[in-house]
Design a protein around this motif. Sequence first.
Motif, PDB file in Angstrom:
ATOM      1  N   CYS A  25       0.925  -1.198   0.059  1.00 47.23           N
ATOM      2  CA  CYS A  25       0.011   0.070   0.117  1.00 47.23           C
ATOM      3  C   CYS A  25       0.759   1.142   0.031  1.00 47.23           C
ATOM      4  N   CYS A  28      -0.352   3.299   3.695  1.00 44.26           N
ATOM      5  CA  CYS A  28       0.298   2.858   5.161  1.00 44.26           C
ATOM      6  C   CYS A  28       1.427   1.889   4.941  1.00 44.26           C
ATOM      7  N   CYS A  40      -6.483  -1.920   0.242  1.00 40.89           N
ATOM      8  CA  CYS A  40      -5.514  -2.252   1.290  1.00 40.89           C
ATOM      9  C   CYS A  40      -6.412  -2.950   2.362  1.00 40.89           C
ATOM     10  N   CYS A  43      -5.931  -0.457   5.590  1.00 44.22           N
ATOM     11  CA  CYS A  43      -6.333   0.843   5.600  1.00 44.22           C
ATOM     12  C   CYS A  43      -7.464   1.072   4.651  1.00 44.22           C
ATOM     13  N   GLU A  45      -7.360   1.797   1.518  1.00 44.47           N
ATOM     14  CA  GLU A  45      -6.639   2.701   0.312  1.00 44.47           C
ATOM     15  C   GLU A  45      -6.688   1.843  -0.937  1.00 44.47           C
TER      16      GLU A  45
HETATM   17 ZN   LIG Z   1      -2.971   0.663   3.562  1.00 41.86          ZN
END
Ligand SMILES: [Zn+2]
Length: 136
Positions: A25, A28, A40, A43, A45
Motif C-alpha cells: 500500500c 500505510c 488495502c 487501511c 486505500e
Molecule cells: Zn494501506
Amino acid sequence: MKPLQPTLYELADDGHSLNFFFAQCSACGGLSFPANAPGCMHCGEPLSQATRITRPGGGELLEFVTLHVPLLPGMAAPSIAGDIRIAPGIVEEGVMAVADESALKHGMAVRAVAEVKPEEGVYACRFVPVNEGAAQ
Ligand SMILES: [Zn+2]
C-alpha cells in the motif's frame, strides 16, 4: 509448466519453491494478498497505485485440520488444510503436503512449494515444514 493460480504465485529460481505476489500500500505500507485485491487490507486505500512485491511464499502455521473429503474437485482425500500467516495481518488457507498431522505443529514455520501436475501442465501451491524442505 504454468502456475495454477498465476495471480497468486510463481516458481522461484530454485525450481521448487514458490514466490507469492503482494501489493504494498502506498498509504500505510502494509502488504495485501492477493496483489490484485481492490483495496488495502489494513487501511482500505485503493491499491491501483500499489507497488507489487514478490516474496518467498511461506509463513507461520496457525491451525490445521485433516479433511476427509476433497476440498476441491480432483484433490486427494484425506488432505490436510492449514491456516498460514503469510505476512503480518494476512492469513491464507493452504494445503499441507505432509503424510499426516504428526509432521505439523502449531506455530511452526512453513514454506510454499510447487506440486507439479504434469497431466494438466500446471503446478499448484502446497506448504511443507521449513525444516523438512532443508533436509531434502
Ligand atoms: Zn494501506
